[in-house]
Every structure is written in structure tokens, then in C-alpha cells.
Design a protein around this motif. Structure first.
Motif, PDB file in Angstrom:
ATOM      1  N   VAL A  22       0.838  -1.187   0.000  1.00 31.97           N
ATOM      2  CA  VAL A  22       0.000   0.000   0.000  1.00 31.97           C
ATOM      3  C   VAL A  22       0.883   1.251   0.000  1.00 31.97           C
ATOM      4  N   SER A  23       0.407   2.275  -0.701  1.00 28.14           N
ATOM      5  CA  SER A  23       1.126   3.547  -0.749  1.00 28.14           C
ATOM      6  C   SER A  23       0.942   4.311   0.552  1.00 28.14           C
ATOM      7  N   LYS A  24       2.035   4.963   0.973  1.00 27.19           N
ATOM      8  CA  LYS A  24       1.964   5.859   2.123  1.00 27.19           C
ATOM      9  C   LYS A  24       1.728   7.272   1.606  1.00 27.19           C
ATOM     10  N   PRO A  25       1.001   8.064   2.323  1.00 28.99           N
ATOM     11  CA  PRO A  25       0.322   7.744   3.577  1.00 28.99           C
ATOM     12  C   PRO A  25      -0.988   7.000   3.305  1.00 28.99           C
ATOM     13  N   ALA A  26      -1.290   6.038   4.148  1.00 32.42           N
ATOM     14  CA  ALA A  26      -2.524   5.268   4.026  1.00 32.42           C
ATOM     15  C   ALA A  26      -3.588   5.893   4.923  1.00 32.42           C
ATOM     16  N   THR A  27      -4.795   5.968   4.418  1.00 31.52           N
ATOM     17  CA  THR A  27      -5.893   6.517   5.215  1.00 31.52           C
ATOM     18  C   THR A  27      -6.353   5.474   6.237  1.00 31.52           C
ATOM     19  N   PRO A  28      -6.980   5.911   7.325  1.00 29.89           N
ATOM     20  CA  PRO A  28      -7.522   4.932   8.276  1.00 29.89           C
ATOM     21  C   PRO A  28      -8.479   3.939   7.617  1.00 29.89           C
ATOM     22  N   ALA A  29      -9.291   4.404   6.681  1.00 27.00           N
ATOM     23  CA  ALA A  29     -10.217   3.500   5.992  1.00 27.00           C
ATOM     24  C   ALA A  29      -9.460   2.435   5.207  1.00 27.00           C
ATOM     25  N   ASN A  30      -8.359   2.825   4.569  1.00 29.47           N
ATOM     26  CA  ASN A  30      -7.543   1.878   3.828  1.00 29.47           C
ATOM     27  C   ASN A  30      -6.910   0.860   4.772  1.00 29.47           C
ATOM     28  N   VAL A  31      -6.389   1.338   5.900  1.00 28.20           N
ATOM     29  CA  VAL A  31      -5.779   0.446   6.896  1.00 28.20           C
ATOM     30  C   VAL A  31      -6.827  -0.532   7.426  1.00 28.20           C
ATOM     31  N   GLN A  32      -8.022  -0.046   7.721  1.00 32.42           N
ATOM     32  CA  GLN A  32      -9.093  -0.912   8.212  1.00 32.42           C
ATOM     33  C   GLN A  32      -9.430  -1.993   7.188  1.00 32.42           C
ATOM     34  N   SER A  33      -9.521  -1.594   5.921  1.00 29.46           N
ATOM     35  CA  SER A  33      -9.818  -2.552   4.853  1.00 29.46           C
ATOM     36  C   SER A  33      -8.718  -3.615   4.756  1.00 29.46           C
ATOM     37  N   LEU A  34      -7.467  -3.184   4.829  1.00 31.19           N
ATOM     38  CA  LEU A  34      -6.350  -4.126   4.773  1.00 31.19           C
ATOM     39  C   LEU A  34      -6.357  -5.076   5.971  1.00 31.19           C
ATOM     40  N   LEU A  35      -6.676  -4.555   7.146  1.00 31.21           N
ATOM     41  CA  LEU A  35      -6.749  -5.414   8.327  1.00 31.21           C
ATOM     42  C   LEU A  35      -7.865  -6.452   8.184  1.00 31.21           C
ATOM     43  N   MET A  36      -8.996  -6.056   7.625  1.00 31.46           N
ATOM     44  CA  MET A  36     -10.083  -7.018   7.406  1.00 31.46           C
ATOM     45  C   MET A  36      -9.638  -8.096   6.416  1.00 31.46           C
ATOM     46  N   GLN A  37      -8.918  -7.713   5.360  1.00 33.17           N
ATOM     47  CA  GLN A  37      -8.389  -8.699   4.412  1.00 33.17           C
ATOM     48  C   GLN A  37      -7.423  -9.653   5.117  1.00 33.17           C
ATOM     49  N   ALA A  38      -6.569  -9.090   5.963  1.00 37.79           N
ATOM     50  CA  ALA A  38      -5.591  -9.915   6.686  1.00 37.79           C
ATOM     51  C   ALA A  38      -6.291 -10.887   7.624  1.00 37.79           C
ATOM     52  N   LEU A  39      -7.317 -10.422   8.320  1.00 28.83           N
ATOM     53  CA  LEU A  39      -8.063 -11.305   9.225  1.00 28.83           C
ATOM     54  C   LEU A  39      -8.747 -12.426   8.456  1.00 28.83           C
ATOM     55  N   ARG A  40      -9.340 -12.090   7.303  1.00 24.67           N
ATOM     56  CA  ARG A  40      -9.972 -13.127   6.469  1.00 24.67           C
ATOM     57  C   ARG A  40      -8.937 -14.126   5.972  1.00 24.67           C
ATOM     58  N   ALA A  41      -7.791 -13.630   5.525  1.00 22.97           N
ATOM     59  CA  ALA A  41      -6.738 -14.521   5.015  1.00 22.97           C
ATOM     60  C   ALA A  41      -6.245 -15.454   6.116  1.00 22.97           C
ATOM     61  N   ARG A  42      -6.083 -14.950   7.325  1.00 26.21           N
ATOM     62  CA  ARG A  42      -5.630 -15.778   8.441  1.00 26.21           C
ATOM     63  C   ARG A  42      -6.702 -16.805   8.809  1.00 26.21           C
ATOM     64  N   ARG A  43      -7.959 -16.383   8.812  1.00 23.95           N
ATOM     65  CA  ARG A  43      -9.059 -17.309   9.126  1.00 23.95           C
ATOM     66  C   ARG A  43      -9.127 -18.417   8.062  1.00 23.95           C
ATOM     67  N   ASP A  44      -9.046 -18.014   6.801  1.00 28.68           N
ATOM     68  CA  ASP A  44      -9.121 -19.004   5.722  1.00 28.68           C
ATOM     69  C   ASP A  44      -7.953 -19.978   5.782  1.00 28.68           C
ATOM     70  N   ARG A  45      -6.776 -19.492   6.121  1.00 33.14           N
ATOM     71  CA  ARG A  45      -5.595 -20.354   6.240  1.00 33.14           C
ATOM     72  C   ARG A  45      -5.773 -21.328   7.400  1.00 33.14           C
ATOM     73  N   ALA A  46      -6.339 -20.849   8.516  1.00 35.71           N
ATOM     74  CA  ALA A  46      -6.535 -21.710   9.688  1.00 35.71           C
ATOM     75  C   ALA A  46      -7.572 -22.791   9.405  1.00 35.71           C
ATOM     76  N   VAL A  47      -8.639 -22.436   8.671  1.00 37.26           N
ATOM     77  CA  VAL A  47      -9.687 -23.393   8.329  1.00 37.26           C
ATOM     78  C   VAL A  47      -9.146 -24.445   7.374  1.00 37.26           C
ATOM     79  N   GLY A  48      -8.253 -24.027   6.474  1.00 36.74           N
ATOM     80  CA  GLY A  48      -7.680 -24.944   5.496  1.00 36.74           C
ATOM     81  C   GLY A  48      -6.686 -25.921   6.064  1.00 36.74           C
ATOM     82  N   MET A  49      -6.230 -25.694   7.289  1.00 35.46           N
ATOM     83  CA  MET A  49      -5.220 -26.573   7.888  1.00 35.46           C
ATOM     84  C   MET A  49      -5.817 -27.854   8.387  1.00 35.46           C
TER      85      MET A  49
END
Length: 138
Positions: free
Chosen positions: A111-138
Motif C-alpha cells: 500500500v502507498s503511504k500515507p494510508a488513510t484509516p479507511a484503507n488500513v481498516q480494509s487491509l486489516l479485514m483482508q488480513a483477518l480473512r486470510a488468516r481465518r481461511d488459512r486456519a480453516v484450510g489446515m
């Protein structure tokens, strides 16, 4: 800040995720920390260089990693090690995303700096989904 995000209850899935911020610009690091905490996640630490980042790495689930830090352009190496050695979901932040895009296998995003709070929130939601999906796939 988005009050809808701030008022969300902490779920166990969110509360169990810890975020590492690897950034040497204090104001950017503090802004990221505030946004992460507003989403109900824990910030396990702020690192300004490779040594600090790797010391905190075992406690992290998700990391925002700047490319250029106080010890030089060590961000790509830090990100690679966080992914490969610690299983951390990495989001790179840089003023020059073209310099990193496609170079770090396994990074969630650049992501380009500076990142807006909305962008950071969106990225965190993507990261949480990716971690959840990885955990379910194990």
C-alpha cells in the motif's frame, strides 16, 4: 475515526490477533497503532529496524512493514522473514510501491503511504480473512 468500527464488540477471533508495526516515522506508527486499536486488535509493538522487528515477530499475527527503516531498506527482508519464519501476514507500506510489488512472495498487499484509516481498516479485514481461511484450510 469511523464510529461504526469503534463501536464493534471485540470478537475472540479479532481479539486473538496481534499486530506488529514496523515503521520508523513516529507519527505514521502512532496513527497506525490508533487505527488498529480502534478495530479491537492488539498492537504488540512498534519497531523501527530489523533487530526490533525480529525480536517482536514471534508474538505477531499481522504486520505493517515499511520498506525503508532507520537501518536502511530492510523492510523487504523483514517481511520475507516474518512470512517464512513466523507465519505472519504482512502488509508492506511504502512511498514507492512499484519498488516492492511482485518482489515479496506471500505478502498480502503493498500500500502507498500515507494510508488513510479507511484503507488500513480494509487491509486489516483482508488480513483477518486470510488468516481465518488459512486456519480453516489446515
Amino acid at each position: 475515526m469511523n464510529s461504526a468500527v469503534e463501536s464493534k464488540p471485540r470478537t475472540s477471533a479479532v481479539a486473538s490477533q496481534s499486530v506488529l508495526i514496523v515503521e520508523d516515522e513516529l507519527l505514521i506508527a502512532m496513527d497506525l497503532e490508533s487505527t488498529v486499536k480502534d478495530m479491537g486488535l492488539d498492537v504488540i509493538g512498534l519497531a523501527t529496524n530489523k533487530e526490533q522487528a525480529l525480536r517482536l515477530a514471534p508474538k505477531a499475527n499481522i504486520a505493517f512493514v515499511d520498506v525503508n527503516l532507520s537501518d536502511g531498506a530492510t523492510g523487504p527482508e523483514i517481511g520475507r522473514r516474518l512470512i517464512d519464519e513466523f507465519g505472519v501476514t504482512v502488509i508492506f507500506m511504502t512511498g514507492n510501491p512499484e519498488a516492492v510489488t511482485g518482489r515479496i512472495r506471500g505478502a498480502l498487499s503493498v500500500v502507498s503511504k500515507p494510508a488513510t484509516p479507511a484503507n488500513v481498516q480494509s487491509l486489516l479485514m483482508q488480513a483477518l480473512r486470510a488468516r481465518r481461511d488459512r486456519a480453516v484450510g489446515m
